[in-house]
Design a protein around this motif. Structure first.
Motif, mmCIF file in Angstrom:
data_model
loop_
_atom_site.group_PDB
_atom_site.id
_atom_site.type_symbol
_atom_site.label_atom_id
_atom_site.label_comp_id
_atom_site.label_asym_id
_atom_site.label_seq_id
_atom_site.Cartn_x
_atom_site.Cartn_y
_atom_site.Cartn_z
ATOM 1 N N HIS A 329 6.326 4.508 -5.187
ATOM 2 C CA HIS A 329 6.178 5.520 -4.363
ATOM 3 C C HIS A 329 5.790 5.146 -2.866
ATOM 4 N N ILE A 330 6.053 5.893 -1.876
ATOM 5 C CA ILE A 330 5.667 5.782 -0.532
ATOM 6 C C ILE A 330 4.021 5.879 -0.449
ATOM 7 N N ASP A 331 3.479 6.917 -1.193
ATOM 8 C CA ASP A 331 2.062 7.049 -1.198
ATOM 9 C C ASP A 331 1.440 5.958 -1.707
ATOM 10 N N ILE A 332 2.026 5.404 -2.756
ATOM 11 C CA ILE A 332 1.362 4.167 -3.457
ATOM 12 C C ILE A 332 1.142 2.960 -2.208
ATOM 13 N N GLY A 333 2.450 2.776 -1.452
ATOM 14 C CA GLY A 333 2.222 1.880 -0.433
ATOM 15 C C GLY A 333 1.195 2.116 0.381
ATOM 16 N N ASP A 334 0.946 3.551 0.948
ATOM 17 C CA ASP A 334 -0.079 4.084 2.088
ATOM 18 C C ASP A 334 -1.493 3.506 1.266
ATOM 19 N N THR A 335 -1.467 3.801 -0.010
ATOM 20 C CA THR A 335 -2.807 3.440 -0.793
ATOM 21 C C THR A 335 -3.228 1.849 -0.515
ATOM 22 N N HIS A 336 -2.164 1.014 -0.950
ATOM 23 C CA HIS A 336 -2.460 -0.229 -0.896
ATOM 24 C C HIS A 336 -2.753 -0.564 0.541
ATOM 25 N N PHE A 337 -2.020 -0.159 1.619
ATOM 26 C CA PHE A 337 -2.494 -0.465 3.082
ATOM 27 C C PHE A 337 -3.789 -0.135 3.291
ATOM 28 N N TYR A 338 -4.224 0.930 3.147
ATOM 29 C CA TYR A 338 -5.634 1.386 3.597
ATOM 30 C C TYR A 338 -6.917 0.824 2.516
ATOM 31 N N PHE A 339 -6.460 0.675 1.469
ATOM 32 C CA PHE A 339 -7.232 -0.051 0.485
ATOM 33 C C PHE A 339 -7.504 -1.608 0.910
#
Length: 621
Positions: A329-339
């Protein structure tokens, strides 16, 4: 009836069962009084969430009354309405609609057209139907039925009745889900006006209306106007529903978002933490809305440079989102990025390895949902370039920077104006491009590609000028980088001119005694030294040294003394050079540097050379 009114449902149930038993003993399973007992029993079972028994009782009423005359019409009417409500609560929407429609059909048969059109009871049923249509996703039917109910309430009760306000609020909620903010604002504002007057600020219904109006302002980016409405809704919900109600969590969340946008980081963290506690209490620890708050808290802790706390929040968010959201899911991608960004900021080799994997995972998600040429992919590549450059893998770093800039260029205008970047999302994208250009220029600079580096520096500076203004410190940083490049090319006059510009910027931005001013003065001194302008070099470095001394004992003092000694030695003042180096060595020792430290070893060599030069001068004399 008394026990039911006081919500003592077990006692009410026993009384109604005994009443039904007596009536059935006298007249059998028939008659108005038996039907009435079944109706009351069904209502109590519904209040106790015993849907199966409630529906059985209501169906008994309908069956009994089908054989009776008009005197039972109110009983069978109530049975259909209550059965519809129970079916609605069970998610059996089609069956609920049938019951509500049956009620309306019976009422149309029993009443005149005028009585039917001007009826509070019919308005109630239309409103119930609208809620079912909403669940079924039937937009046109939802709006038509709600508007019909609204017209009936206005005709029977007036424009300022609470039932009118409730229907206005339901319409507002419907339009809010459709992002039709103009309609939401008009409807919710009217509902709020009625509820404030009738119920006061502390009632939960008033809180719902405050929240809806706040959401409209928030969606329109009118954050200053939104905040008081969210704060009013928060107060209403706490007073009416308690501090741990889910509505409290939602109000706190949006208040926190406004604090975040206003850069009130500490207040944002407090509100997000309050929202998190409420959501965990109501939804459990593994709900998507809980993950959303962890994500926001991670960003706030990152702003405060509390990197361990930020990493913990992003880790929790990622764990929840992987569990509750569809794969990639796109929100998972955002979390990977900021993490990944937090891990890289930790300056730890192990963290860098983990950060690299999170950026790769983010790119995979973004490629799938947004395409390979989306700016989100470019941001990941630029950050990967930082990691590779940090680990001295310049080939991979250069490849990432180059690919990132190519993607940015395919999405963004080459020469934007300030108006072009006024949109917050676009501004963030242009900021990322400017950062990538500066990283690319620095990489080229380190690689000895002076011409390409110069072009990249100037392009980054041009973009930062639009984004941040001509006097921002990042402009001074770029000017310093270009000056250093020119200095290596022995173009000292041009380099000094740029250092002077940067120095003026930093004095204006930070004041004359700031460490960054001291850094620049030292650089200016080094350029004077290379240009054999020793008096100017000594004066400038001593000015830098004065600033550093004013800040106490630090490595910068020793560094300035070391460079001062070099200039003094170049000018033939070996005694002065030796004194500067001895003081520099003393500072390093006080700071705990061992003899094997390269800076200490270099100073010892300088001292030996200075002493030799002094001896030679004495012998020659």
């Amino acid at each position: 009836v008394y026990e039911k009114f006081h919500q003592n449902f077990p006692k009410a149930l026993r009384c109604y069962e005994e009443c039904l038993y007596i009536r059935k003993s006298n007249v059998g399973d028939a008659g108005v009084e038996v039907a009435n007992s079944y109706l009351h029993l069904g209502c109590v079972h519904a209040s106790e969430d015993n849907a199966k028994k409630a529906i059985f009782c209501f169906e008994k009423v309908i069956m009994i009354c089908s054989t009776e005359d008009n005197e039972v019409k109110e009983i069978v009417d109530a049975a259909f309405v209550n059965k519809g409500q129970v079916l609605h609560s069970q998610g059996k929407y089609e069956e609920a609609l049938e019951c509500y429609q049956k009620t309306l059909d019976l009422r149309r048969k029993w009443t005149s057209e005028e009585e039917y059109e001007i009826s509070e009871e019919n308005a109630d049923v239309f409103r119930m139907k609208a809620l079912v249509f909403e669940k079924l996703g039937e937009e046109e039917e939802t709006l038509w039925t709600l508007n019909t109910a609204l017209a009936m309430y206005k005709a029977t009760l007036g424009d300022d009745h609470l039932s009118t306000a409730t229907t206005l609020q339901l319409l507002a909620d419907h339009y809010l889900r459709k992002n039709d903010h103009d309609n939401v604002f008009s409807l919710a504002s009217k509902a709020l006006e009625i509820r404030k007057k009738a119920l006061g600020d502390s009632h939960e219904d008033t809180g719902d209306s405050y929240f809806a109006v706040g959401m409209v302002h928030f969606a329109r980016n009118e954050f200053e106007q939104a905040q008081p409405f969210f704060e009013a809704s928060l107060s209403s919900f706490i007073d009416s529903r308690g501090e741990l109600n889910i509505s409290v969590a939602d109000s706190l969340y949006y208040i926190a978002c406004i604090h975040e946008l206003n850069k009130n980081t500490e207040q944002a963290i407090q509100c997000f933490q309050g929202s998190l506690s409420c959501r965990q209490y109501n939804l459990g620890n593994e709900h998507g809305l809980v993950a959303d708050v962890f994500f926001k808290l991670g960003m706030m802790h990152q702003v405060q440079e509390s990197l361990d706390l930020a990493a913990g929040c992003f880790r929790e968010c990622l764990k929840i989102r992987i569990k509750v959201l569809p794969e990639d899911h796109i929100d998972i991608g955002d979390t990977h990025f900021y993490f990944a960004g937090v891990l890289f900021d930790n300056d730890d080799l192990t963290s860098n390895e983990e950060a690299t994997q999170h950026y790769i995972d983010a790119i995979r998600v973004y490629n799938k949902h947004l395409g390979e040429n989306h700016v989100s992919v470019a941001k990941c590549l630029a950050s990967l370039g930082n990691i590779f450059e940090d680990s001295s893998d310049l080939v991979k770093a250069g490849s990432c920077y180059q690919r990132a800039i190519t993607i940015f260029d395919s999405n963004l205008d080459d020469d934007p104006s300030r108006e072009d970047v006024s949109n917050p999302t676009l501004e963030d994208d242009y900021q990322a491009l400017a950062g990538a250009l500066l990283d690319w220029a620095t990489y080229l600079d380190r690689s000895g590609q002076d011409g390409a580096a110069m072009k990249a520096y100037h392009r980054a500076m041009k973009l930062y000028r639009v984004l941040l203004g001509p006097n921002h410190d990042i402009m001074a940083t770029i000017l310093c980088n270009i000056a250093n490049l020119l200095g290596r090319q022995e173009r000292y006059d041009e380099a000094m001119s740029l250092f002077d510009k940067a120095l003026k910027m930093r004095v204006v931005s930070f004041g004359e005694d700031h460490p960054s001013v001291a850094d620049l003065l030292l650089n200016c001194g080094l350029v004077h030294n290379k240009n054999r302008e020793y008096e100017e070099a000594i004066a400038t470095i001593e000015e830098s040294l004065h600033i550093r001394r004013s800040r106490g004992l630090e490595a910068g003092v020793a560094e300035a003394l070391t460079q001062l000694g070099i200039v003094q030695g170049n000018s033939g003042d070996f005694v002065g050079a030796l004194e500067s180096w001895e003081e520099s060595l003393s500072v390093y020792k006080q700071l705990g540097l061992p003899d094997g430290d390269p800076r200490v070893a270099e100073l010892v060599k300088h001292q030996i050379l200075a002493k030799q030069m002094i001896n030679n001068e004495e012998q020659n004399f």
